[in-house]
Write a protein that holds these residues in place. Structure first.
Motif, PDB file in Angstrom:
ATOM      1  N   CYS A  40       2.920 -66.208 -30.776  1.00 12.56           N
ATOM      2  CA  CYS A  40       1.549 -66.720 -30.703  1.00 12.56           C
ATOM      3  C   CYS A  40       0.964 -66.926 -32.094  1.00 12.56           C
ATOM      4  O   CYS A  40       0.310 -67.950 -32.365  1.00 12.56           O
ATOM      5  CB  CYS A  40       0.678 -65.760 -29.899  1.00 12.56           C
ATOM      6  SG  CYS A  40       1.051 -65.707 -28.132  1.00 12.56           S
ATOM      7  N   LEU A  41       1.201 -65.975 -32.990  1.00 12.28           N
ATOM      8  CA  LEU A  41       0.704 -66.120 -34.360  1.00 12.28           C
ATOM      9  C   LEU A  41       1.350 -67.312 -35.054  1.00 12.28           C
ATOM     10  O   LEU A  41       0.688 -68.041 -35.811  1.00 12.28           O
ATOM     11  CB  LEU A  41       0.975 -64.835 -35.145  1.00 12.28           C
ATOM     12  CG  LEU A  41       0.074 -63.635 -34.818  1.00 12.28           C
ATOM     13  CD1 LEU A  41       0.581 -62.382 -35.513  1.00 12.28           C
ATOM     14  CD2 LEU A  41      -1.365 -63.923 -35.231  1.00 12.28           C
ATOM     15  N   HIS A  42       2.630 -67.515 -34.798  1.00 11.27           N
ATOM     16  CA  HIS A  42       3.323 -68.663 -35.394  1.00 11.27           C
ATOM     17  C   HIS A  42       2.718 -69.977 -34.898  1.00 11.27           C
ATOM     18  O   HIS A  42       2.511 -70.910 -35.689  1.00 11.27           O
ATOM     19  CB  HIS A  42       4.811 -68.601 -35.050  1.00 11.27           C
ATOM     20  CG  HIS A  42       5.581 -69.812 -35.498  1.00 11.27           C
ATOM     21  ND1 HIS A  42       5.920 -70.035 -36.818  1.00 11.27           N
ATOM     22  CD2 HIS A  42       6.059 -70.883 -34.795  1.00 11.27           C
ATOM     23  CE1 HIS A  42       6.582 -71.180 -36.915  1.00 11.27           C
ATOM     24  NE2 HIS A  42       6.680 -71.711 -35.699  1.00 11.27           N
ATOM     25  N   ILE A  99      -0.313 -70.439 -33.824  1.00 13.66           N
ATOM     26  CA  ILE A  99      -1.679 -70.592 -34.333  1.00 13.66           C
ATOM     27  C   ILE A  99      -1.677 -71.021 -35.796  1.00 13.66           C
ATOM     28  O   ILE A  99      -2.425 -71.915 -36.206  1.00 13.66           O
ATOM     29  CB  ILE A  99      -2.462 -69.270 -34.170  1.00 13.66           C
ATOM     30  CG1 ILE A  99      -2.640 -68.934 -32.689  1.00 13.66           C
ATOM     31  CG2 ILE A  99      -3.830 -69.372 -34.843  1.00 13.66           C
ATOM     32  CD1 ILE A  99      -3.220 -67.560 -32.446  1.00 13.66           C
ATOM     33  N   ILE A 100      -0.811 -70.391 -36.599  1.00 12.17           N
ATOM     34  CA  ILE A 100      -0.852 -70.600 -38.045  1.00 12.17           C
ATOM     35  C   ILE A 100      -0.083 -71.849 -38.473  1.00 12.17           C
ATOM     36  O   ILE A 100      -0.561 -72.635 -39.299  1.00 12.17           O
ATOM     37  CB  ILE A 100      -0.288 -69.356 -38.774  1.00 12.17           C
ATOM     38  CG1 ILE A 100      -1.173 -68.137 -38.481  1.00 12.17           C
ATOM     39  CG2 ILE A 100      -0.209 -69.599 -40.279  1.00 12.17           C
ATOM     40  CD1 ILE A 100      -0.613 -66.835 -39.002  1.00 12.17           C
ATOM     41  N   THR A 135     -10.503 -69.914 -34.996  1.00  9.63           N
ATOM     42  CA  THR A 135      -9.074 -69.749 -35.272  1.00  9.63           C
ATOM     43  C   THR A 135      -8.820 -68.523 -36.145  1.00  9.63           C
ATOM     44  O   THR A 135      -7.891 -67.744 -35.895  1.00  9.63           O
ATOM     45  CB  THR A 135      -8.522 -71.009 -35.961  1.00  9.63           C
ATOM     46  OG1 THR A 135      -8.748 -72.147 -35.121  1.00  9.63           O
ATOM     47  CG2 THR A 135      -7.028 -70.868 -36.214  1.00  9.63           C
ATOM     48  N   ILE A 136      -9.654 -68.335 -37.168  1.00  9.49           N
ATOM     49  CA  ILE A 136      -9.514 -67.152 -38.029  1.00  9.49           C
ATOM     50  C   ILE A 136      -9.768 -65.879 -37.227  1.00  9.49           C
ATOM     51  O   ILE A 136      -9.064 -64.871 -37.384  1.00  9.49           O
ATOM     52  CB  ILE A 136     -10.484 -67.248 -39.222  1.00  9.49           C
ATOM     53  CG1 ILE A 136     -10.107 -68.428 -40.119  1.00  9.49           C
ATOM     54  CG2 ILE A 136     -10.476 -65.951 -40.022  1.00  9.49           C
ATOM     55  CD1 ILE A 136     -11.096 -68.679 -41.241  1.00  9.49           C
ATOM     56  N   THR A 153      -6.747 -65.216 -34.987  1.00 10.25           N
ATOM     57  CA  THR A 153      -5.610 -64.790 -35.807  1.00 10.25           C
ATOM     58  C   THR A 153      -5.750 -63.340 -36.245  1.00 10.25           C
ATOM     59  O   THR A 153      -4.801 -62.548 -36.135  1.00 10.25           O
ATOM     60  CB  THR A 153      -5.479 -65.699 -37.046  1.00 10.25           C
ATOM     61  OG1 THR A 153      -5.352 -67.060 -36.631  1.00 10.25           O
ATOM     62  CG2 THR A 153      -4.262 -65.308 -37.865  1.00 10.25           C
ATOM     63  N   SER A 154      -6.923 -62.983 -36.735  1.00  7.24           N
ATOM     64  CA  SER A 154      -7.142 -61.594 -37.171  1.00  7.24           C
ATOM     65  C   SER A 154      -7.038 -60.627 -35.998  1.00  7.24           C
ATOM     66  O   SER A 154      -6.523 -59.507 -36.148  1.00  7.24           O
ATOM     67  CB  SER A 154      -8.508 -61.468 -37.842  1.00  7.24           C
ATOM     68  OG  SER A 154      -9.554 -61.761 -36.927  1.00  7.24           O
ATOM     69  N   ILE A 190      -3.293 -60.168 -35.162  1.00 10.67           N
ATOM     70  CA  ILE A 190      -2.620 -59.387 -36.207  1.00 10.67           C
ATOM     71  C   ILE A 190      -2.974 -57.907 -36.072  1.00 10.67           C
ATOM     72  O   ILE A 190      -2.097 -57.033 -36.058  1.00 10.67           O
ATOM     73  CB  ILE A 190      -2.998 -59.912 -37.605  1.00 10.67           C
ATOM     74  CG1 ILE A 190      -2.394 -61.303 -37.834  1.00 10.67           C
ATOM     75  CG2 ILE A 190      -2.517 -58.947 -38.687  1.00 10.67           C
ATOM     76  CD1 ILE A 190      -2.826 -61.951 -39.128  1.00 10.67           C
TER      77      ILE A 190
END
Length: 378
Positions: free
Chosen positions: A63-65, A67-68, A81-82, A85-86, A89
């Motif tokens: 999921c992080l991949h 998004i980023i 989005t930030i 992401t945070s 993580i």
């Protein structure tokens, strides 16, 4: 085997923590087996927990991949989005560190099992009314809130919704486990303080205490001396449990503080605009506003609950120190005075402050972080 459990009718530590243990087991974070008088690691459950957590961590990384590194996922703006992401993580870190600390956590639970054994059945009954309601209602509220979010906001990204729901439940369950332990410890400290106050009344009024037949021949001072040594030993056991609690739950609490105040900061930033005469809420979407108010209420209440529990525990510990000096003023026996001096020194050396990596969990920390969050928004 689990003992027969009844809601609001706890009889020991296991039945008191039963709802939390069940939720943790469902989430794959309770690889233990509870017997009649102890908690031990289950090899089969540990393997299943390992496999489950590995799958969750892999999904989190995927999921992080997405998004980023891809533009296929759109959460409605760079701020959102930030924020997402945070959250993923920090949530992934909490899940991973919770799994890594499974062995230290069982030692904490065993220490809590020993510490809470000093409590009478009536105390378990009173504690269960608060702990059971908090755990069951809080978990139900989170699930309902996430279901509403899924249907009204992010139904296009089901994998993100399911993962975020799982992370929220993990964070909540670990926070509630910590709060439950602190709340039980507070009751244990309170019992020590009440026993000291009873000793003081005996000294003041020359009340003859009830004693078992084996020590009926002992003098009153000898009985008080024995009772005082027992209380001192109990206090030392509780102090060691507090140290273990600080070490084991510090990473989760620190990450919880980070993700909570990050969420609050981003959500407030999105829903507040600067007007000429002050700040005003943007309430243009009814369901979005309801979700915003619910999530903010949840985050704020969670932090307040953690801080309040730690503060009341600290105040109870300080009250013991005051009570010991009051008892010392009424003591006439030299042996009792010496034992009270030793007890007082023990309290001074035992720092029973609940903290996370050097930060005390109190109102000062809450105020400092809150001011920082509002400063960032402005």
């Amino acid at each position: 085997m689990w003992k027969r459990w009844q809601l609001f009718h706890a009889t020991d530590f296991q039945s008191l923590m039963y709802p939390n243990f069940v939720f943790c087991y469902i989430l794959g974070l309770f690889p233990y087996r509870i017997n009649a008088s102890t908690i031990e690691t289950s090899r089969q459950r540990y393997i299943l927990s390992t496999l489950f957590i590995c799958v969750i961590c892999i999904i989190d990384l995927i999921c992080l991949h997405q998004i980023i590194n891809t533009e296929a996922i759109n959460f409605g703006g760079i701020i959102r989005t930030i924020e997402v992401t945070s959250f993923f993580i920090t949530g992934g870190f909490i899940i991973f560190i919770t799994y890594i600390l499974n062995n230290p956590r069982i030692r904490v639970l065993l220490a809590m099992l020993e510490s809470s054994s000093y409590l009478p059945p009536e105390s378990y009954q009173k504690l269960s009314r608060w702990i059971h309601v908090k755990d069951i209602f809080g978990t139900s509220f989170l699930i309902i809130m996430q279901i509403c979010t899924y249907y009204y906001k992010i139904h296009d990204y089901s994998i993100f919704s399911l993962l975020s729901t799982y992370m929220l439940l993990v964070v909540f369950s670990m926070n509630m486990q910590y709060i439950n332990c602190v709340y039980i410890l507070k009751d244990c400290f309170k019992r020590i303080n009440n026993n000291l106050m009873h000793m003081q009344r005996i000294m003041e009024n020359d009340i003859k205490p009830y004693v078992p037949s084996l020590i009926c021949h002992m003098q009153r001072s000898q009985f008080l001396l024995i009772e005082l040594r027992i209380l001192k030993k109990q206090h030392l056991t509780l102090s060691n449990t507090v140290k273990m609690l600080n070490i084991t739950f510090s990473p989760q609490l620190l990450a919880t503080l980070a993700v909570t105040f990050t969420e609050i900061t981003f959500e407030l930033y999105k829903h507040l605009i600067q007007w000429r005469d002050g700040l005003s809420f943007i309430l243009d979407d009814k369901m979005s506003d309801i979700h915003f108010l619910m999530s903010m209420g949840y985050e704020v209440l969670k932090i307040i609950l953690i801080v309040w529990t730690c503060e009341t525990n600290k105040n109870q510990v300080l009250e013991i120190s005051t009570t010991i000096h009051d008892v010392l003023n009424h003591a006439t026996n030299e042996q009792i005075k010496e034992e009270l001096y030793l007890f007082s020194l023990q309290i001074m050396h035992c720092k029973n402050t609940l903290s996370t990596k050097g930060f005390s969990m109190n109102a000062t920390l809450l105020a400092a972080v809150s001011n920082k969050s509002f400063a960032l928004i402005k």
